[in-house]
Design a protein around this motif. Sequence first.
Motif, mmCIF file in Angstrom:
data_model
loop_
_atom_site.group_PDB
_atom_site.id
_atom_site.type_symbol
_atom_site.label_atom_id
_atom_site.label_comp_id
_atom_site.label_asym_id
_atom_site.label_seq_id
_atom_site.Cartn_x
_atom_site.Cartn_y
_atom_site.Cartn_z
ATOM 1 N N VAL B 4 -83.488 5.349 -36.529
ATOM 2 C CA VAL B 4 -84.615 4.536 -36.083
ATOM 3 C C VAL B 4 -84.395 3.126 -36.617
ATOM 4 C CG1 VAL B 4 -87.110 4.228 -36.169
ATOM 5 C CG2 VAL B 4 -86.131 6.540 -36.188
ATOM 6 N N GLU B 5 -84.429 2.143 -35.724
ATOM 7 C CA GLU B 5 -84.156 0.765 -36.126
ATOM 8 C C GLU B 5 -85.320 -0.153 -35.779
ATOM 9 O OE1 GLU B 5 -79.276 0.794 -35.756
ATOM 10 O OE2 GLU B 5 -80.454 -0.875 -34.988
ATOM 11 N N GLN B 6 -85.576 -1.053 -36.695
ATOM 12 C CA GLN B 6 -86.637 -2.044 -36.503
ATOM 13 C C GLN B 6 -86.160 -3.372 -37.076
ATOM 14 O OE1 GLN B 6 -89.674 0.888 -38.735
ATOM 15 N NE2 GLN B 6 -90.682 -0.951 -37.970
ATOM 16 N N SER B 7 -86.707 -4.453 -36.545
ATOM 17 C CA SER B 7 -86.452 -5.738 -37.180
ATOM 18 C C SER B 7 -87.246 -5.776 -38.477
ATOM 19 C CB SER B 7 -86.856 -6.885 -36.259
ATOM 20 O OG SER B 7 -88.191 -6.726 -35.851
ATOM 21 N N LEU B 8 -86.789 -6.565 -39.434
ATOM 22 C CA LEU B 8 -87.377 -6.507 -40.774
ATOM 23 C C LEU B 8 -88.617 -7.374 -40.940
ATOM 24 C CD1 LEU B 8 -84.220 -6.419 -43.063
ATOM 25 C CD2 LEU B 8 -85.632 -4.514 -42.251
ATOM 26 N N PHE B 9 -88.694 -8.472 -40.176
ATOM 27 C CA PHE B 9 -89.795 -9.397 -40.397
ATOM 28 C C PHE B 9 -90.373 -9.885 -39.074
ATOM 29 C CE2 PHE B 9 -89.224 -9.740 -44.884
ATOM 30 C CZ PHE B 9 -87.866 -9.633 -45.095
ATOM 31 N N LEU B 10 -91.683 -10.165 -39.109
ATOM 32 C CA LEU B 10 -92.360 -10.789 -37.972
ATOM 33 C C LEU B 10 -93.464 -11.662 -38.530
ATOM 34 C CD1 LEU B 10 -92.840 -11.069 -34.896
ATOM 35 C CD2 LEU B 10 -94.411 -9.126 -35.067
ATOM 36 N N GLY B 95 -87.344 21.205 -31.848
ATOM 37 C CA GLY B 95 -86.402 22.229 -32.264
ATOM 38 C C GLY B 95 -86.065 22.192 -33.735
ATOM 39 N N GLY B 96 -86.656 21.277 -34.419
ATOM 40 C CA GLY B 96 -86.354 21.170 -35.846
ATOM 41 C C GLY B 96 -87.587 21.414 -36.681
ATOM 42 N N SER B 97 -87.606 20.835 -37.834
ATOM 43 C CA SER B 97 -88.725 21.045 -38.738
ATOM 44 C C SER B 97 -89.822 20.015 -38.541
ATOM 45 C CB SER B 97 -88.223 21.010 -40.185
ATOM 46 O OG SER B 97 -87.545 19.787 -40.408
ATOM 47 N N TYR B 98 -89.685 19.150 -37.543
ATOM 48 C CA TYR B 98 -90.686 18.126 -37.255
ATOM 49 C C TYR B 98 -90.915 17.202 -38.428
ATOM 50 C CZ TYR B 98 -91.694 20.693 -32.996
ATOM 51 O OH TYR B 98 -91.588 21.305 -31.785
ATOM 52 N N ILE B 99 -89.893 16.948 -39.190
ATOM 53 C CA ILE B 99 -90.028 15.995 -40.295
ATOM 54 C C ILE B 99 -89.746 14.604 -39.767
ATOM 55 C CG2 ILE B 99 -89.037 15.253 -42.480
ATOM 56 C CD1 ILE B 99 -88.470 18.250 -42.976
ATOM 57 N N PRO B 100 -90.678 13.691 -39.931
ATOM 58 C CA PRO B 100 -90.482 12.340 -39.388
ATOM 59 C C PRO B 100 -89.307 11.616 -40.033
ATOM 60 C CG PRO B 100 -92.797 12.720 -39.913
ATOM 61 C CD PRO B 100 -92.017 13.847 -40.514
ATOM 62 N N THR B 101 -88.538 10.956 -39.182
ATOM 63 C CA THR B 101 -87.498 10.029 -39.629
ATOM 64 C C THR B 101 -88.041 8.628 -39.446
ATOM 65 O OG1 THR B 101 -85.723 11.529 -38.977
ATOM 66 C CG2 THR B 101 -85.151 9.207 -39.252
ATOM 67 N N PHE B 102 -88.016 7.860 -40.508
ATOM 68 C CA PHE B 102 -88.623 6.541 -40.495
ATOM 69 C C PHE B 102 -87.596 5.437 -40.334
ATOM 70 C CE2 PHE B 102 -93.038 7.287 -41.688
ATOM 71 C CZ PHE B 102 -92.999 8.576 -42.169
ATOM 72 N N GLY B 103 -88.020 4.358 -39.690
ATOM 73 C CA GLY B 103 -87.265 3.128 -39.718
ATOM 74 C C GLY B 103 -87.473 2.436 -41.056
ATOM 75 N N ARG B 104 -86.821 1.286 -41.231
ATOM 76 C CA ARG B 104 -86.926 0.582 -42.506
ATOM 77 C C ARG B 104 -88.228 -0.188 -42.662
ATOM 78 N NH1 ARG B 104 -82.232 -0.630 -45.568
ATOM 79 N NH2 ARG B 104 -80.448 0.559 -44.833
#
Lengths: 117, 112
Positions: B4-10, B95-104
């Motif tokens: 998961v990718e996000q820009s760092l600042f806004l 299909g998995g454990s539904y554990i959220p993967t977070f962006g930075r």
Amino acid sequence: DSGVTQTPKHLITATGQRVTLRCSPRSGDLSVYWYQQSLDQGLQFLIQYYNGEERAKGNILERFSAQQFPDLHSELNLSSLELGDSALYFCASSAGTSGGPNTGELFFGEGSRLTVL
Amino acid sequence: GEDVEQSLFLSVREGDSSVINCTYTDSSSTYLYWYKQEPGAGLQLLTYIFSNMDMKQDQRLTVLLNKKDKHLSLRIADTQTGDSAIYFCAETASGGSYIPTFGRGTSLIVHP
């Protein structure tokens, strides 16, 4: 207030030491998750417990271990600490009935900030 | 690479709209989320969207999902100084454990 309690809020220790972080989930939540937040790695999933049993493992180092007790509180043990272990450690809980959150909503505590000197 | 990718600042001016963007790689994502982290606090869920939806609106918040491009955005209308925080995009896969993967996380700075 999310209902998730973490202690201690701040902890300063030296390299090579061992610490224990504690988490009390929201009342009724069976799942507990541990995440590590650092500037260079972002928010990394470490490990999940569901009703006392380990359910999923993420990027958790061998020097780290966790457990969930019968009263559902959880502890994260960090040993042989290194400078790079300095981070904010979050505990979260969820109300999932089968080990996963129903809609993915996790309720986060305020975190334990660990500083290793 | 990151899932998961996000820009760092806004940075935005008070009263303007803010748009925070996120891209993810897992095509089997079922839920996509936006969490908000205020200084000194834990993350708090703002809103989520099912992967079979294109849009979700909740008061000042609008979530848009482009599943083809694996792109998620969060629009905050009439941004206020109290909206200054870090915003995390997250996804869970089926299909998995539904554990959220977070962006930075994207640091939103609202200035007068």
